[in-house]
Design an enzyme around this catalytic site. Structure first.
Site: not given
Length: 283
Positions: A71, A107, A135
């Protein structure tokens, strides 16, 4: 599903990737909306990430989701990223816009919406986030936007924890501190405890990022992992009768946003949940 030369290809990249429910979610959404599209999983090692992203253009892949551990590192291979992705420092959604690769982060909205759906009040609360990766960054930003008072970022690498905490204080009106796992023992109580690591994810279901003695201090516990449905981490919360949720709602909420970025269309969350229940992935 009738796959032919006009079928649009979407997918997800990560490592490992076998646990992901994203193919089930998006393929059912495509089928339900009668789209000639397919969504597949690509297991991509970190050293192969650049080649994989170059391949998006070469193969004409329309869009991708990005999961651990890519990510953050994927950003340097994209042509542009959205404002929220810049703020978070992580991308979980890529759109191939006529050969220009655009990065987004859904997210953060997926996480925020899941808290609202479960009536979790964040305003004025103190939170502890386990992890400091992509995250965790989205979770931290989501907590700040919802009005949290302070955030402790706990990570094996204290430098990464401090880096994220400094980022939060520089960009939001919030107190944040990077700490080690040993420092958790010094906290008397925790309003919100969130696991934003992959520890406890299928197939390594017999481990927890922290012990039950720390979980017992929390008033609310959240695990962004959704497979298994109840991690060992969440079992500790259940043992002490602490309210908890897993990452399934966050997963579906961010999938809805990704789907709209790619196609301009929405899919019905209730239809997806009912489908997953029939598939025995949701109890």
């Amino acid at each position: 599903m009738n796959i032919n030369s006009k079928t649009s290809i979407y997918g997800i990249i990560g490592h490992p990737i076998g646990h992901s429910l994203s193919p089930l979610i998006h393929n059912y959404a495509f089928e339900n909306l009668d789209f000639n599209s397919v969504y597949v999983s690509f297991d991509v090692n970190e050293e192969d990430l650049k080649d994989a992203i170059i391949g998006i253009k070469a193969l004409g892949i329309k869009g991708l989701n990005v999961t651990v551990p890519h990510k953050e590192s994927v950003i340097k291979y994209l042509d542009r990223i959205s404002d929220e992705a810049k703020l978070i420092g992580a991308v979980n959604t890529i759109k191939n816009n006529s050969g220009s690769l655009e990065g987004y982060n859904t997210d953060v909205t997926g996480f925020m919406e899941s808290l609202k759906e479960h009536n979790v009040d964040v305003v004025g609360k103190n939170a502890v986030i386990l992890g400091a990766g992509g995250a965790a960054k989205a979770v931290a930003v989501g907590l700040a936007l919802l009005g949290a008072k302070s955030i402790y970022v706990c990570n094996r690498s204290i430098d990464k924890a401090k880096e994220l905490s400094i980022h939060m204080e520089n960009n939001f009106n919030i107190k944040s501190l990077g700490i080690s796992y040993n420092d958790l023992n010094m906290l008397d109580e925790i309003d919100i405890l969130i696991n934003a690591t992959s520890v406890g994810m299928h197939p390594n279901v017999d481990v927890s990022p922290i012990g039950e003695d720390v979980v017992a201090k929390a008033k609310f516990v959240y695990d962004i992992i959704y497979n298994p449905e109840k991690t060992l981490f969440l079992s500790y919360a259940e043992k002490y009768r602490i309210k908890y949720i897993n990452g399934l709602d966050m997963l579906i909420n961010q999938a809805i946003d990704s789907f709209k970025i790619w196609t301009g269309a929405n899919f019905d969350k209730k239809i997806i949940l009912n489908f997953l229940k029939k598939k025995d992935f949701v109890k």
